[in-house]
Enzyme design. Structure first.
Site, short mmCIF file in Angstrom:
data_model
loop_
_atom_site.label_atom_id
_atom_site.label_comp_id
_atom_site.label_asym_id
_atom_site.label_seq_id
_atom_site.Cartn_x
_atom_site.Cartn_y
_atom_site.Cartn_z
N GLN A 97 -27.41 15.76 58.04
CA GLN A 97 -27.64 17.21 58.07
C GLN A 97 -27.68 17.72 59.50
OE1 GLN A 97 -31.31 18.46 56.16
NE2 GLN A 97 -30.63 20.60 56.01
N HIS A 103 -28.18 23.42 51.89
CA HIS A 103 -26.87 23.94 51.50
C HIS A 103 -26.05 22.84 50.85
CE1 HIS A 103 -26.64 22.54 55.68
NE2 HIS A 103 -25.42 22.15 55.40
#
Ligand code: 5GP
Length: 141
Positions: A97, A103
């Site tokens: 990430q 997301h």
């Protein structure tokens, strides 16, 4: 795990402080095109509520984001004449990430076409605008 940082770039996009090429919005989810797409139509689907990633997200928001990802994936198949969809979701730096608002990546795929490396090429805004319009139209159809 570190706490949610309200100054992350996606939080700023959600608050309208930074621009994006929006493709979808409902009461709990928001989606826009990735500026460094790994394939045409690469979309990011977010909960509107603050969540760093899968680990701290409200389960209802998580479920809703996945439903929105499914909606977008189905539309992307039509909009980009895709043969398949890759869904990716990364958690914490060690998990890949980079931006710390939860997301889900929805990436249209063509048979035999490899993904570009992550964050390799910034797409032209005009190309992203056209793609966002195509995807938004497919979502309304
Ligand atoms: P991840 O955190 O899942 O590894 O990836 C973050 C993604 O956000 C990357 O695919 C990157 O290209 C994308 N990204 C980074 N900054 C921006 C931005 O300002 N706008 C948009 N639309 N995408 C971004």
């Amino acid at each position: 795990m570190p706490s949610y940082d309200a100054n992350n770039i996606f939080a700023k996009i959600l608050r309208g402080e930074l621009p994006c090429h929006k493709v979808y919005e409902d009461e709990r989810a928001f989606a826009f095109l990735d500026i460094m797409p790994r394939a045409p139509g690469h979309t990011l689907v977010l909960p509107k509520a603050p969540a760093r990633n899968l680990l701290d997200a409200d389960p209802g928001d998580l479920a809703h984001v996945m439903q929105a990802a499914q909606t977008i994936a189905r539309a992307a198949i039509k909009a980009f004449n895709a043969d398949g969809i890759t869904v990716q979701q990364f958690n914490e730096s060690a998990g890949g990430q980079v931006v710390f608002h939860l997301h889900v990546h929805v990436i249209p795929r063509k048979a035999g076409v490899p993904l570009k490396p992550p964050a390799s090429v910034k797409e032209e805004p005009s190309v992203l605008s056209d793609q966002a319009l195509k995807l938004a139209a497919a979502l309304k159809a």
